[in-house]
Motif scaffolding. Sequence first.
Motif, PDB file in Angstrom:
ATOM      1  N   LYS A  24       0.836  -1.235   0.143  1.00 51.80           N
ATOM      2  CA  LYS A  24       0.055   0.182  -0.028  1.00 51.80           C
ATOM      3  C   LYS A  24       0.990   1.211  -0.165  1.00 51.80           C
ATOM      4  O   LYS A  24       0.467   2.337  -0.702  1.00 51.80           O
ATOM      5  CB  LYS A  24      -0.941   0.074   1.210  1.00 51.80           C
ATOM      6  N   LYS A  25       1.990   1.264   0.627  1.00 46.80           N
ATOM      7  CA  LYS A  25       2.850   2.545   0.822  1.00 46.80           C
ATOM      8  C   LYS A  25       3.355   2.886  -0.692  1.00 46.80           C
ATOM      9  O   LYS A  25       3.739   3.884  -1.186  1.00 46.80           O
ATOM     10  CB  LYS A  25       4.145   2.197   1.523  1.00 46.80           C
ATOM     11  N   GLU A  28       0.624   4.377  -2.977  1.00 52.54           N
ATOM     12  CA  GLU A  28       0.302   5.653  -2.494  1.00 52.54           C
ATOM     13  C   GLU A  28       1.588   6.409  -2.832  1.00 52.54           C
ATOM     14  O   GLU A  28       1.511   7.745  -2.358  1.00 52.54           O
ATOM     15  CB  GLU A  28      -0.282   5.799  -1.291  1.00 52.54           C
ATOM     16  N   SER A  29       2.710   5.998  -3.255  1.00 57.22           N
ATOM     17  CA  SER A  29       4.019   6.760  -3.269  1.00 57.22           C
ATOM     18  C   SER A  29       3.968   7.754  -4.424  1.00 57.22           C
ATOM     19  O   SER A  29       3.404   7.744  -5.594  1.00 57.22           O
ATOM     20  CB  SER A  29       4.995   5.932  -3.229  1.00 57.22           C
ATOM     21  N   TYR A  32       5.394   5.728  -7.590  1.00 57.00           N
ATOM     22  CA  TYR A  32       4.054   5.263  -8.441  1.00 57.00           C
ATOM     23  C   TYR A  32       3.573   6.119  -9.375  1.00 57.00           C
ATOM     24  O   TYR A  32       3.426   5.770 -10.639  1.00 57.00           O
ATOM     25  CB  TYR A  32       3.136   4.351  -7.532  1.00 57.00           C
ATOM     26  N   GLN A  33       3.336   7.264  -9.017  1.00 58.18           N
ATOM     27  CA  GLN A  33       2.690   8.298  -9.722  1.00 58.18           C
ATOM     28  C   GLN A  33       3.568   8.472 -10.948  1.00 58.18           C
ATOM     29  O   GLN A  33       3.005   8.935 -12.070  1.00 58.18           O
ATOM     30  CB  GLN A  33       2.182   9.580  -9.092  1.00 58.18           C
ATOM     31  N   PRO A 308       4.474   9.241   0.401  1.00 61.28           N
ATOM     32  CA  PRO A 308       3.104   9.555   0.036  1.00 61.28           C
ATOM     33  C   PRO A 308       2.931  10.638  -1.143  1.00 61.28           C
ATOM     34  O   PRO A 308       3.722  11.802  -1.026  1.00 61.28           O
ATOM     35  CB  PRO A 308       2.356   9.826   1.187  1.00 61.28           C
ATOM     36  N   ARG A 312      -2.909  11.938  -6.255  1.00 58.10           N
ATOM     37  CA  ARG A 312      -3.009  10.616  -6.800  1.00 58.10           C
ATOM     38  C   ARG A 312      -3.591  10.701  -7.974  1.00 58.10           C
ATOM     39  O   ARG A 312      -5.129  10.469  -7.653  1.00 58.10           O
ATOM     40  CB  ARG A 312      -3.233   9.665  -5.532  1.00 58.10           C
ATOM     41  N   GLU A 315      -4.365   5.449  -9.823  1.00 60.61           N
ATOM     42  CA  GLU A 315      -4.718   4.590  -8.633  1.00 60.61           C
ATOM     43  C   GLU A 315      -4.002   3.304  -9.061  1.00 60.61           C
ATOM     44  O   GLU A 315      -4.303   2.521 -10.070  1.00 60.61           O
ATOM     45  CB  GLU A 315      -6.175   4.518  -8.426  1.00 60.61           C
TER      46      GLU A 315
END
Length: 426
Positions: A24-25, A28-29, A32-33, A308, A312, A315
Amino acid sequence: MAINCDTHDFKIPQKEVKAHNELKKWAESEAYQDIMGMLLAVNTAVRGLKMPPATAEAGSDAVRRLVALLDHMSSWVDEIAPVEQPQRFGNKAFRTFYQRLEERAEPLLRDALPPKLHRAVPEMAVYLTESVGNATRIDYGTGHELAFVMLLCCLFKVGALAEDDMADAGLVVFPRYLRLAQQLQQRYRMEPAGSQGVWSLDDHQFVPFIWGSAQLIDQNRVSPKAIANEDMVHALAKDYLIFAAIEYILKVKTGPFAEHSNQLWNISAVARWTKVNSGLLNMYRGEVLCKFPVIQHCRFGSILSIAPASERIHELVIPADVTGGPLGGLGMHTGMPVGRMPPAGAMPGKAPMGRMPPPGGMPMGRMPPPGEVPMGRMPGTVPMGRMPPSAGKMPPPPGPAAAPGSSAPAPGQGAAPSVTSDAGER
């Protein structure tokens, strides 16, 4: 906005996702975006474009320098010969190649980048080294491919590559990297890392199928059916990433295409490239970016941060069962854990079009003619739910033993035929 390399506080990337519950970390990082944003930006930039000829002059100076860097690494493969060893796969000479890259990755990147970006080199060199495979296991998989995608993302973020280089990043730099990766796989007989066998797209790669399908969206001449046509694959491999990747599969695998590349055979039945492309993007999220065995090896620093994300846009939904994610918009699902083959006669999930390859496999380049397999019937001549005609019919079970002096048994009530003692083992 590009990072200011004069003032930015760079750091050597480290592994940050060390347990399943930490996925999950990652989802939401900031990293990743950034990675998903670049993947989609290149996906858009390559639409309707062909790969330039290998002999053509590459785009910007930055692109040419990156291609030269990969050319230089490729020359090492020719210099470092495989060693004699008893095991067939995982030649230990790869460790010599990997050690040389560890030692020279930073000088290589400094030669490829302008001096104003050199402060970022130690952080980016980690991704270059990780992108060629694992020196301990001598394997290569989608996680190593992801490391190169992360390197490209870093190069965009520090300003080494500009927005105008998006298409060339996907159609010039990335194909040159793929040729290097394939050269390493063949030269050193590298094992697939976490391969899912025929239930995955490819033993090693994924991204060329995404960007290659995007190339074909804005044309009507080539349909997804060409994926299962060997002649079309060879004809289109020089222009489109997806067909270049399939051509490589045909080079290293034998047998019917529907057997060794079942997912690709299924995808060839999808009607439109837009559907293929969106489905592959969803599949990449579910089969690579959601998987702990892949993300646990990813490294995060200051350019691609595990912190974070402030916003975002993209997703990533981590499934409860991280061993088998959805294959997205292609209408396929898999529940098979990585590294396991399905039991005999079973197919994980359902294949598009409701069909399985016929017994013996579907020959390369052939699709079942319309009407050959009626709806609700299995291939062959025996309708669903019916026994074959009398030819080859099993004898009826024997009747009760006749009492002494009784009349002969009725037809079909005779003694059972003799069988050999090993009948149950066949």
